[in-house]
Design an enzyme around this catalytic site. Structure first.
Site, PDB file in Angstrom:
ATOM      1  N   GLU A  21       1.565   8.482 -12.951  1.00  0.00           N
ATOM      2  CA  GLU A  21       0.979   8.343 -11.601  1.00  0.00           C
ATOM      3  C   GLU A  21       0.181   7.918 -11.729  1.00  0.00           C
ATOM      4  O   GLU A  21      -0.864   7.580 -12.435  1.00  0.00           O
ATOM      5  CB  GLU A  21       1.141   9.875 -11.234  1.00  0.00           C
ATOM      6  CG  GLU A  21       1.656  10.415 -10.417  1.00  0.00           C
ATOM      7  CD  GLU A  21       2.293  10.086  -8.593  1.00  0.00           C
ATOM      8  OE1 GLU A  21       1.309   8.417  -9.280  1.00  0.00           O
ATOM      9  OE2 GLU A  21       3.222  10.458  -8.447  1.00  0.00           O
ATOM     10  N   ASP A  22      -0.856   6.799 -10.408  1.00  0.00           N
ATOM     11  CA  ASP A  22      -1.821   6.819  -9.879  1.00  0.00           C
ATOM     12  C   ASP A  22      -2.524   7.460  -9.953  1.00  0.00           C
ATOM     13  O   ASP A  22      -3.803   7.969 -10.666  1.00  0.00           O
ATOM     14  CB  ASP A  22      -2.112   6.022  -9.153  1.00  0.00           C
ATOM     15  CG  ASP A  22      -1.407   6.512  -7.967  1.00  0.00           C
ATOM     16  OD1 ASP A  22      -1.051   7.719  -7.900  1.00  0.00           O
ATOM     17  OD2 ASP A  22      -1.487   5.662  -6.933  1.00  0.00           O
ATOM     18  N   ASP A  37      -3.050  14.908  -7.193  1.00  0.00           N
ATOM     19  CA  ASP A  37      -4.406  15.087  -5.561  1.00  0.00           C
ATOM     20  C   ASP A  37      -3.959  16.191  -5.380  1.00  0.00           C
ATOM     21  O   ASP A  37      -4.652  17.384  -6.153  1.00  0.00           O
ATOM     22  CB  ASP A  37      -4.125  14.724  -5.148  1.00  0.00           C
ATOM     23  CG  ASP A  37      -4.819  14.613  -3.934  1.00  0.00           C
ATOM     24  OD1 ASP A  37      -6.487  14.819  -3.812  1.00  0.00           O
ATOM     25  OD2 ASP A  37      -5.096  14.283  -2.303  1.00  0.00           O
ATOM     26  N   PHE A  64     -12.373   9.401  -0.595  1.00  0.00           N
ATOM     27  CA  PHE A  64     -10.935   8.288  -0.230  1.00  0.00           C
ATOM     28  C   PHE A  64     -10.912   7.758  -1.459  1.00  0.00           C
ATOM     29  O   PHE A  64     -12.191   6.751  -1.216  1.00  0.00           O
ATOM     30  CB  PHE A  64     -11.099   8.693   0.553  1.00  0.00           C
ATOM     31  CG  PHE A  64      -8.978   7.892   0.883  1.00  0.00           C
ATOM     32  CD1 PHE A  64      -8.076   9.458   0.904  1.00  0.00           C
ATOM     33  CD2 PHE A  64      -9.026   6.859   0.883  1.00  0.00           C
ATOM     34  CE1 PHE A  64      -7.153   8.335   1.258  1.00  0.00           C
ATOM     35  CE2 PHE A  64      -7.709   6.372   1.501  1.00  0.00           C
ATOM     36  CZ  PHE A  64      -6.603   7.572   2.098  1.00  0.00           C
ATOM     37  N   ARG A  78      -4.229  -2.295  -2.610  1.00  0.00           N
ATOM     38  CA  ARG A  78      -3.385  -2.240  -3.704  1.00  0.00           C
ATOM     39  C   ARG A  78      -3.746  -3.024  -4.475  1.00  0.00           C
ATOM     40  O   ARG A  78      -3.683  -2.564  -5.839  1.00  0.00           O
ATOM     41  CB  ARG A  78      -1.620  -1.836  -3.239  1.00  0.00           C
ATOM     42  CG  ARG A  78      -0.980  -0.480  -2.860  1.00  0.00           C
ATOM     43  CD  ARG A  78       0.558  -0.707  -3.470  1.00  0.00           C
ATOM     44  NE  ARG A  78       1.111   0.144  -2.103  1.00  0.00           N
ATOM     45  CZ  ARG A  78       0.764   1.728  -1.990  1.00  0.00           C
ATOM     46  NH1 ARG A  78       0.514   2.462  -3.100  1.00  0.00           N
ATOM     47  NH2 ARG A  78       1.469   2.259  -0.552  1.00  0.00           N
TER      48      ARG A  78
HETATM   49  C1  PRP Z   1       0.226   9.030  -3.776  1.00  0.00           C
HETATM   50  C2  PRP Z   1       0.136   9.418  -5.442  1.00  0.00           C
HETATM   51  C3  PRP Z   1       0.697  10.296  -5.686  1.00  0.00           C
HETATM   52  C4  PRP Z   1       0.763  11.750  -4.834  1.00  0.00           C
HETATM   53  C5  PRP Z   1      -0.082  12.860  -5.028  1.00  0.00           C
HETATM   54  O1  PRP Z   1       1.569   8.600  -3.226  1.00  0.00           O
HETATM   55  O2  PRP Z   1       0.812   7.647  -5.751  1.00  0.00           O
HETATM   56  O3  PRP Z   1       2.650  10.083  -6.154  1.00  0.00           O
HETATM   57  O4  PRP Z   1       0.603  10.995  -3.412  1.00  0.00           O
HETATM   58  O5  PRP Z   1      -0.871  13.431  -4.489  1.00  0.00           O
HETATM   59  P1  PRP Z   1      -0.023  14.823  -4.036  1.00  0.00           P
HETATM   60  O6  PRP Z   1      -1.027  15.042  -6.052  1.00  0.00           O
HETATM   61  O7  PRP Z   1      -1.006  15.773  -3.362  1.00  0.00           O
HETATM   62  O8  PRP Z   1       1.666  15.356  -4.456  1.00  0.00           O
HETATM   63  P2  PRP Z   1       1.864   8.638  -1.775  1.00  0.00           P
HETATM   64  O9  PRP Z   1       2.712   9.678  -1.055  1.00  0.00           O
HETATM   65  O10 PRP Z   1       0.282   8.393  -1.149  1.00  0.00           O
HETATM   66  O11 PRP Z   1       2.923   7.483  -1.641  1.00  0.00           O
HETATM   67  P3  PRP Z   1       2.314   5.588  -2.774  1.00  0.00           P
HETATM   68  O12 PRP Z   1       3.067   5.644  -3.780  1.00  0.00           O
HETATM   69  O13 PRP Z   1       3.420   4.706  -2.315  1.00  0.00           O
HETATM   70  O14 PRP Z   1       1.563   5.452  -2.426  1.00  0.00           O
END
Ligand code: PRP
Length: 178
Positions: free
Chosen positions: A99-100, A103, A152, A165
């Site tokens: 994951e990136d 949160d 953010f 990105r």
């Molecule tokens: C972001 C990120 C994680 C998730 C983390 O994805 O890449 O998958 O949110 O958040 P959480 O811990 O609150 O669940 P996003 O839904 O923004 O999609 P993306 O990867 O396409 O940017």
């Protein structure tokens, strides 16, 4: 600066590169002799994933998964839908979800619970970033690049409205810009 909404660089290219090398070395050591499959959680993790796997010095398979959380605006609703599942059978394999960012933890909690039902030998999570102060469910990453404050962040795969990105570093966005 890239544009007026970027406030500052939080993590430089060099810091990301160094930490990614350390994580790759740990993974290479921990998974020697295992049937390793690394799963990229699209879209945000794609840049980190591409750099990380090229630094891992043991054989591995790759797969991808897409999860979307439903909610209004910038907060997650707590409900996650798998919009594209992985292609491969993970039973008996050692799985690392990449994951990136962790949160609220809702996405990874949901994904790990779902994948755990498919009988992997082991299931761990590697995330570039972790914002522990935002957690809404109990969840810890196994390999974490950087713990960051509640700001953010965009860049190195992370977006705001699909922008930023492609930035090579992790930056904070000016709250007035968003
Ligand atoms: C972001 C990120 C994680 C998730 C983390 O994805 O890449 O998958 O949110 O958040 P959480 O811990 O609150 O669940 P996003 O839904 O923004 O999609 P993306 O990867 O396409 O940017």
């Amino acid at each position: 600066m890239y544009d007026k909404n970027i406030e500052k660089v939080l993590i430089t290219k060099e810091e990301i590169e160094k930490r990614t090398s350390e994580l790759a070395a740990e993974i290479s050591r921990d998974y020697k002799g295992k049937k390793l499959i690394m799963i990229c959680v699209l879209t945000g993790a794609m840049v980190f994933f591409a750099d990380l796997i090229r630094k891992i010095e043991i054989p591995l398979e790759v797969d991808t998964i897409v999860a979307s959380s439903y909610g209004a605006g910038m907060t997650t609703s707590g409900s996650v839908r798998i919009s594209k599942d992985i292609k491969y059978d993970i039973s008996g394999k050692s799985v690392i979800l990449v994951e990136d960012i962790i949160d609220t933890g809702v996405t990874l909690k949901t994904l790990t619970q779902m994948l755990a039902t498919r009988a992997p030998e082991s299931l761990k999570v590697c995330s570039l970033l972790d914002k522990p102060s935002r957690r809404r469910v109990d969840f810890e990453g196994d390999y974490v690049g950087f713990k960051i404050p509640d700001e953010f962040v965009v860049g190195y795969g992370l977006d705001y409205a699909e922008q930023y990105r492609n930035l090579p570093e992790v930056c904070t966005l000016n709250p007035e810009g968003i």
